[in-house]
Motif scaffolding. Sequence first.
Motif, PDB file in Angstrom:
ATOM      1  N   MET A 170       0.838  -1.204   0.000  1.00  0.00           N
ATOM      2  CA  MET A 170       0.000   0.000   0.000  1.00  0.00           C
ATOM      3  C   MET A 170       0.868   1.248   0.000  1.00  0.00           C
ATOM      4  O   MET A 170       0.620   2.209  -0.696  1.00  0.00           O
ATOM      5  N   LYS A 171       1.926   1.199   0.836  1.00  0.00           N
ATOM      6  CA  LYS A 171       2.808   2.354   0.914  1.00  0.00           C
ATOM      7  C   LYS A 171       3.508   2.596  -0.416  1.00  0.00           C
ATOM      8  O   LYS A 171       3.655   3.724  -0.868  1.00  0.00           O
ATOM      9  N   ASP A 172       3.965   1.491  -1.080  1.00  0.00           N
ATOM     10  CA  ASP A 172       4.642   1.636  -2.369  1.00  0.00           C
ATOM     11  C   ASP A 172       3.723   2.301  -3.385  1.00  0.00           C
ATOM     12  O   ASP A 172       4.136   3.145  -4.162  1.00  0.00           O
ATOM     13  N   LYS A 173       2.445   1.914  -3.333  1.00  0.00           N
ATOM     14  CA  LYS A 173       1.465   2.489  -4.255  1.00  0.00           C
ATOM     15  C   LYS A 173       1.305   3.986  -3.986  1.00  0.00           C
ATOM     16  O   LYS A 173       1.253   4.804  -4.887  1.00  0.00           O
ATOM     17  N   THR A 174       1.233   4.344  -2.695  1.00  0.00           N
ATOM     18  CA  THR A 174       1.073   5.746  -2.313  1.00  0.00           C
ATOM     19  C   THR A 174       2.266   6.572  -2.758  1.00  0.00           C
ATOM     20  O   THR A 174       2.117   7.698  -3.225  1.00  0.00           O
ATOM     21  N   MET A 175       3.464   6.001  -2.609  1.00  0.00           N
ATOM     22  CA  MET A 175       4.673   6.759  -2.909  1.00  0.00           C
ATOM     23  C   MET A 175       4.827   7.038  -4.399  1.00  0.00           C
ATOM     24  O   MET A 175       5.636   7.868  -4.784  1.00  0.00           O
ATOM     25  N   LYS A 176       4.064   6.335  -5.254  1.00  0.00           N
ATOM     26  CA  LYS A 176       4.125   6.619  -6.686  1.00  0.00           C
ATOM     27  C   LYS A 176       3.439   7.939  -7.022  1.00  0.00           C
ATOM     28  O   LYS A 176       3.685   8.525  -8.057  1.00  0.00           O
ATOM     29  N   VAL A 177       2.547   8.393  -6.147  1.00  0.00           N
ATOM     30  CA  VAL A 177       1.883   9.679  -6.361  1.00  0.00           C
ATOM     31  C   VAL A 177       2.894  10.779  -6.069  1.00  0.00           C
ATOM     32  O   VAL A 177       3.572  10.744  -5.038  1.00  0.00           O
ATOM     33  N   PRO A 178       3.026  11.769  -6.970  1.00  0.00           N
ATOM     34  CA  PRO A 178       3.990  12.848  -6.737  1.00  0.00           C
ATOM     35  C   PRO A 178       3.749  13.549  -5.400  1.00  0.00           C
ATOM     36  O   PRO A 178       2.598  13.672  -4.954  1.00  0.00           O
ATOM     37  N   PRO A 179       4.828  14.010  -4.745  1.00  0.00           N
ATOM     38  CA  PRO A 179       4.695  14.632  -3.423  1.00  0.00           C
ATOM     39  C   PRO A 179       3.693  15.783  -3.372  1.00  0.00           C
ATOM     40  O   PRO A 179       2.913  15.879  -2.420  1.00  0.00           O
ATOM     41  N   ARG A 180       3.684  16.629  -4.380  1.00  0.00           N
ATOM     42  CA  ARG A 180       2.774  17.777  -4.358  1.00  0.00           C
ATOM     43  C   ARG A 180       1.318  17.320  -4.311  1.00  0.00           C
ATOM     44  O   ARG A 180       0.499  17.886  -3.582  1.00  0.00           O
ATOM     45  N   GLU A 181       1.000  16.288  -5.077  1.00  0.00           N
ATOM     46  CA  GLU A 181      -0.366  15.773  -5.090  1.00  0.00           C
ATOM     47  C   GLU A 181      -0.723  15.116  -3.766  1.00  0.00           C
ATOM     48  O   GLU A 181      -1.853  15.233  -3.283  1.00  0.00           O
ATOM     49  N   ARG A 182       0.249  14.418  -3.175  1.00  0.00           N
ATOM     50  CA  ARG A 182       0.000  13.804  -1.864  1.00  0.00           C
ATOM     51  C   ARG A 182      -0.246  14.868  -0.798  1.00  0.00           C
ATOM     52  O   ARG A 182      -1.120  14.719   0.051  1.00  0.00           O
ATOM     53  N   ILE A 183       0.513  15.940  -0.862  1.00  0.00           N
ATOM     54  CA  ILE A 183       0.364  17.028   0.113  1.00  0.00           C
ATOM     55  C   ILE A 183      -1.010  17.675  -0.032  1.00  0.00           C
ATOM     56  O   ILE A 183      -1.709  17.919   0.955  1.00  0.00           O
ATOM     57  N   LEU A 184      -1.430  17.930  -1.271  1.00  0.00           N
ATOM     58  CA  LEU A 184      -2.749  18.534  -1.503  1.00  0.00           C
ATOM     59  C   LEU A 184      -3.874  17.605  -1.052  1.00  0.00           C
ATOM     60  O   LEU A 184      -4.858  18.060  -0.465  1.00  0.00           O
ATOM     61  N   ALA A 185      -3.726  16.322  -1.311  1.00  0.00           N
ATOM     62  CA  ALA A 185      -4.756  15.361  -0.891  1.00  0.00           C
ATOM     63  C   ALA A 185      -4.851  15.315   0.631  1.00  0.00           C
ATOM     64  O   ALA A 185      -5.955  15.279   1.204  1.00  0.00           O
ATOM     65  N   ALA A 186      -3.706  15.345   1.295  1.00  0.00           N
ATOM     66  CA  ALA A 186      -3.699  15.344   2.768  1.00  0.00           C
ATOM     67  C   ALA A 186      -4.298  16.630   3.307  1.00  0.00           C
ATOM     68  O   ALA A 186      -5.082  16.607   4.266  1.00  0.00           O
ATOM     69  N   ALA A 187      -3.945  17.755   2.697  1.00  0.00           N
ATOM     70  CA  ALA A 187      -4.474  19.047   3.138  1.00  0.00           C
ATOM     71  C   ALA A 187      -5.985  19.090   2.957  1.00  0.00           C
ATOM     72  O   ALA A 187      -6.718  19.550   3.844  1.00  0.00           O
ATOM     73  N   GLU A 188      -6.465  18.599   1.827  1.00  0.00           N
ATOM     74  CA  GLU A 188      -7.906  18.583   1.570  1.00  0.00           C
ATOM     75  C   GLU A 188      -8.635  17.792   2.659  1.00  0.00           C
ATOM     76  O   GLU A 188      -9.618  18.258   3.247  1.00  0.00           O
ATOM     77  N   GLU A 189      -8.137  16.603   2.936  1.00  0.00           N
ATOM     78  CA  GLU A 189      -8.775  15.746   3.935  1.00  0.00           C
ATOM     79  C   GLU A 189      -8.766  16.407   5.318  1.00  0.00           C
ATOM     80  O   GLU A 189      -9.798  16.473   6.003  1.00  0.00           O
ATOM     81  N   ALA A 248       2.138  17.057   6.516  1.00  0.00           N
ATOM     82  CA  ALA A 248       3.316  16.348   6.005  1.00  0.00           C
ATOM     83  C   ALA A 248       3.280  14.876   6.410  1.00  0.00           C
ATOM     84  O   ALA A 248       3.559  13.984   5.596  1.00  0.00           O
ATOM     85  N   ALA A 249       2.900  14.623   7.661  1.00  0.00           N
ATOM     86  CA  ALA A 249       2.834  13.232   8.133  1.00  0.00           C
ATOM     87  C   ALA A 249       1.783  12.443   7.361  1.00  0.00           C
ATOM     88  O   ALA A 249       2.021  11.301   6.951  1.00  0.00           O
ATOM     89  N   ARG A 250       0.610  13.061   7.146  1.00  0.00           N
ATOM     90  CA  ARG A 250      -0.466  12.386   6.421  1.00  0.00           C
ATOM     91  C   ARG A 250      -0.061  12.116   4.975  1.00  0.00           C
ATOM     92  O   ARG A 250      -0.453  11.106   4.380  1.00  0.00           O
ATOM     93  N   ALA A 251       0.744  13.015   4.410  1.00  0.00           N
ATOM     94  CA  ALA A 251       1.199  12.871   3.020  1.00  0.00           C
ATOM     95  C   ALA A 251       2.437  11.992   2.904  1.00  0.00           C
ATOM     96  O   ALA A 251       2.956  11.791   1.800  1.00  0.00           O
ATOM     97  N   GLU A 252       2.919  11.496   4.043  1.00  0.00           N
ATOM     98  CA  GLU A 252       4.119  10.667   4.087  1.00  0.00           C
ATOM     99  C   GLU A 252       5.312  11.385   3.472  1.00  0.00           C
ATOM    100  O   GLU A 252       6.030  10.861   2.616  1.00  0.00           O
ATOM    101  N   THR A 253       5.491  12.625   3.946  1.00  0.00           N
ATOM    102  CA  THR A 253       6.627  13.417   3.500  1.00  0.00           C
ATOM    103  C   THR A 253       7.112  14.246   4.689  1.00  0.00           C
ATOM    104  O   THR A 253       6.752  13.967   5.827  1.00  0.00           O
ATOM    105  N   THR A 254       7.925  15.249   4.430  1.00  0.00           N
ATOM    106  CA  THR A 254       8.486  16.072   5.504  1.00  0.00           C
ATOM    107  C   THR A 254       8.021  17.511   5.373  1.00  0.00           C
ATOM    108  O   THR A 254       7.567  17.942   4.299  1.00  0.00           O
ATOM    109  N   LYS A 255       8.151  18.268   6.478  1.00  0.00           N
ATOM    110  CA  LYS A 255       7.826  19.700   6.426  1.00  0.00           C
ATOM    111  C   LYS A 255       8.676  20.399   5.379  1.00  0.00           C
ATOM    112  O   LYS A 255       8.196  21.264   4.648  1.00  0.00           O
ATOM    113  N   MET A 256       9.946  20.030   5.312  1.00  0.00           N
ATOM    114  CA  MET A 256      10.852  20.657   4.343  1.00  0.00           C
ATOM    115  C   MET A 256      10.350  20.435   2.915  1.00  0.00           C
ATOM    116  O   MET A 256      10.337  21.354   2.087  1.00  0.00           O
TER     117      MET A 256
END
Length: 198
Positions: free
Chosen positions: A1-20, A36-44
């Motif tokens: 599941m995580k591998d599938k999520t990581m294929k989504v570009p970071p910007r899109e993951r961040i927007l999806a997390a922010a929306e939710e 950042a945590a929800r998007a599986e990325t970092t604040k930076m």
Amino acid sequence: MKDKTMKVPPRERILAAAEELFYREGIRGVGVEAIAARAETTKMALYRHFESKDALVTEWLRLEVARDEAVLDRLAAEHPGDPRAQLLGWAKHITERLSGESDRGCPFLNSVAELPDRNHPARQVIEAHKSAQTRRVVELCAQAGLADPEAVASEFVFVIEGAQVSAQSMGTANTCERLLCIVRRLLEEAPPSAAPRR
């Protein structure tokens, strides 16, 4: 599941997390760390794509605007040449959304309550969208041949907005039923002009 999520570009993951998170918990209730945590990325990484939380809020609301406009575009395609059906279809769309278990009301109305500064870029996105939406409703009322399209459009928008607020405190069943009843009455009772505009 995580591998599938990581294929989504970071910007899109961040927007999806922010929306939710913004929609579920509110703008002020959510920090960039949680996004950042929800998007599986970092604040930076988040700040590489969005210079500030305000910029992220603004972009999220731009996406909400695009979704709203897509609904009206879809209704126009489904009911070509029938502006009353398009308006009633929009009201039905609102009732369907309000009836969803995870619905927390209109993201624009919720956000305005948290953005008192009218110069905030996200607030300006909301106000521009609401103005454009109202103009579109006026045009549909005019195309329907209603004698006073501005007045009918004003009442139509008023009950749509009011229903979205009422549903949060008074429940959806009666709110949705009353919304459709009022909209049908508005569209049926509004006297037509001499000749419908095309």
